[in-house]
Design an enzyme around this catalytic site. Structure first.
Site, PDB file in Angstrom:
ATOM      1  N   ASP A  47       0.826  -1.210   0.000  1.00  0.00           N
ATOM      2  CA  ASP A  47       0.000   0.000   0.000  1.00  0.00           C
ATOM      3  C   ASP A  47       0.862   1.263   0.000  1.00  0.00           C
ATOM      4  O   ASP A  47       0.341   2.382  -0.005  1.00  0.00           O
ATOM      5  CB  ASP A  47      -1.039  -0.008   1.124  1.00  0.00           C
ATOM      6  CG  ASP A  47      -0.413  -0.086   2.501  1.00  0.00           C
ATOM      7  OD1 ASP A  47       0.822  -0.115   2.591  1.00  0.00           O
ATOM      8  OD2 ASP A  47      -1.173  -0.119   3.488  1.00  0.00           O
ATOM      9  N   SER A  48       2.201   1.091  -0.072  1.00  0.00           N
ATOM     10  CA  SER A  48       3.079   2.244  -0.355  1.00  0.00           C
ATOM     11  C   SER A  48       2.667   2.873  -1.682  1.00  0.00           C
ATOM     12  O   SER A  48       3.009   4.018  -1.967  1.00  0.00           O
ATOM     13  CB  SER A  48       4.548   1.798  -0.405  1.00  0.00           C
ATOM     14  OG  SER A  48       4.695   0.679  -1.259  1.00  0.00           O
ATOM     15  N   LYS A 116      -0.152  -9.660   2.762  1.00  0.00           N
ATOM     16  CA  LYS A 116       0.730  -9.131   3.818  1.00  0.00           C
ATOM     17  C   LYS A 116      -0.107  -8.230   4.714  1.00  0.00           C
ATOM     18  O   LYS A 116      -0.928  -7.461   4.216  1.00  0.00           O
ATOM     19  CB  LYS A 116       1.880  -8.314   3.210  1.00  0.00           C
ATOM     20  CG  LYS A 116       2.766  -7.662   4.280  1.00  0.00           C
ATOM     21  CD  LYS A 116       3.977  -6.980   3.681  1.00  0.00           C
ATOM     22  CE  LYS A 116       3.733  -5.574   3.227  1.00  0.00           C
ATOM     23  NZ  LYS A 116       3.389  -4.605   4.301  1.00  0.00           N
ATOM     24  N   GLU A 118       0.127  -5.766   8.488  1.00  0.00           N
ATOM     25  CA  GLU A 118       1.017  -5.144   9.470  1.00  0.00           C
ATOM     26  C   GLU A 118       0.571  -5.446  10.897  1.00  0.00           C
ATOM     27  O   GLU A 118      -0.626  -5.517  11.165  1.00  0.00           O
ATOM     28  CB  GLU A 118       1.031  -3.621   9.259  1.00  0.00           C
ATOM     29  CG  GLU A 118       1.620  -3.220   7.931  1.00  0.00           C
ATOM     30  CD  GLU A 118       1.742  -1.701   7.750  1.00  0.00           C
ATOM     31  OE1 GLU A 118       1.467  -0.948   8.708  1.00  0.00           O
ATOM     32  OE2 GLU A 118       2.116  -1.294   6.643  1.00  0.00           O
ATOM     33  N   GLU A 185      10.765  -3.761   9.208  1.00  0.00           N
ATOM     34  CA  GLU A 185      11.090  -2.434   8.673  1.00  0.00           C
ATOM     35  C   GLU A 185      11.707  -1.555   9.754  1.00  0.00           C
ATOM     36  O   GLU A 185      11.152  -1.433  10.865  1.00  0.00           O
ATOM     37  CB  GLU A 185       9.803  -1.786   8.114  1.00  0.00           C
ATOM     38  CG  GLU A 185      10.046  -0.394   7.530  1.00  0.00           C
ATOM     39  CD  GLU A 185       8.913   0.106   6.636  1.00  0.00           C
ATOM     40  OE1 GLU A 185       7.965  -0.660   6.350  1.00  0.00           O
ATOM     41  OE2 GLU A 185       8.996   1.275   6.235  1.00  0.00           O
TER      42      GLU A 185
HETATM   43  O1  KIV Z   1       3.523  -1.661   1.625  1.00  0.00           O
HETATM   44  C1  KIV Z   1       4.709  -1.626   1.276  1.00  0.00           C
HETATM   45  O2  KIV Z   1       5.027  -1.265   0.150  1.00  0.00           O
HETATM   46  C2  KIV Z   1       5.709  -2.029   2.238  1.00  0.00           C
HETATM   47  C3  KIV Z   1       7.138  -1.795   1.897  1.00  0.00           C
HETATM   48  C4  KIV Z   1       7.554  -0.467   2.403  1.00  0.00           C
HETATM   49  C5  KIV Z   1       7.974  -2.891   2.420  1.00  0.00           C
HETATM   50  O3  KIV Z   1       5.373  -2.527   3.256  1.00  0.00           O
END
Ligand code: KIV
Length: 277
Positions: A47-48, A116, A118, A185
């Site tokens: 989500d970056s 993924k 967090e 991170e």
């Molecule tokens: O969401 C993302 O792109 C990330 C990267 C910064 C590793 O978690």
């Protein structure tokens, strides 16, 4: 030799034989093709994208539909790399049908290989529920951009003994919950090395030193396409922004002064046909 689709088992083999795992973010079809063709093991549609592609100030406003839209483009472009779909903020916090349905969209609708999310120990039960639904999970600890406000900004995590112990515990709880990989991170390199040694699952570092099982960078940072800021842990391998700007300026000038399009860019008509018009 034809390259096969990367699997979790192959990534795990790399850890066992101390071969490093490579990961880069991608958010669209052409980038996914380039990353895939470069032989990178895994692609993270993180989500970056909210910051580097959509121009938001943080990753928080990214919607589920935006994530799915970009994941679909990436899976169309990358045929070999293992593809990770980044869950957006709050889409996975309540276990239950909605969370599983959201995760399922990454796999069923977008064609990703895993999701993924967090969070540490507090997210272990969610990881467990998703894994039990048959979806592989990559966890993410340390600096977690979705909750950066709670962490008082984009800061290195685990610098004192107490917070370092909490991160070690989180990593173990996530492993016990069934995660197959953890992104770490912005944590001290010695702490990342210790977690990597203590876990059997894979660790991927970003600002976590060289002793993780692999490394990830945001594509736009790596190639110089994000000019707002550059974190200390980024290595820029090429600076494309000035080169692209230069090409655009040249195009503008050539259109304005009539040198583009040149004859080789144009389609001729048979003069006899032209006369009949
Ligand atoms: O969401 C993302 O792109 C990330 C990267 C910064 C590793 O978690």
């Amino acid at each position: 030799m034809t390259r096969k689709k990367v699997t979790i088992a192959e990534l795990q083999k790399k850890k066992q034989s101390s071969e490093k795992i490579t990961m880069v973010t991608a958010y669209d079809y052409p980038t996914a093709r380039l990353v895939d063709e470069a032989g990178i093991d895994t692609i993270l549609v993180g989500d970056s994208l909210g910051m580097v592609v959509l121009g938001y100030d943080s990753t928080v406003p990214v919607t589920m539909d935006e994530m799915i839209h970009h994941c679909k483009a990436v899976t169309r472009g990358a045929k070999h790399s293992f593809i990770i779909g980044g869950m957006r903020f709050i889409s996975y916090h309540r276990i239950g049908e909605k969370a599983i349905e959201n995760d399922g969209r990454f796999i069923k609708e977008a064609g990703c290989d895993c999701v993924k999310l967090e969070g540490g120990t507090e997210m272990a039960h969610v990881v467990n529920a998703i894994v039990n639904a048959g979806i592989p999970v990559c966890a993410h600890i340390g600096l977690t951009p979705q909750t950066a406000t709670k962490l008082s900004g984009f800061k290195v995590q685990g610098k004192d003994a107490e917070s370092a112990k909490a991160l070690i515990q989180s990593a173990k709880d996530l492993e016990d919950a069934g995660a197959f990989m953890i992104v770490m991170e912005c944590i001290p390199d010695s702490l990342a090395a210790r977690i990597t040694k203590e876990l059997t699952i894979l660790t991927i570092g970003i600002g976590a030193g060289k002793d993780c099982d692999g490394q990830v960078l945001v594509y736009h940072d790596l190639v110089g396409l994000f000019e707002r800021f550059t974190p200390k842990f980024v290595k820029q391998y090429i600076n494309l922004s000035p080169q692209i700007k230069e090409a655009l300026i040249q195009y503008k000038e050539e259109v304005e002064n009539g040198t583009f399009p040149a004859p080789e860019h144009c389609f001729a008509m048979n003069p006899e046909e032209a006369k009949k018009i």
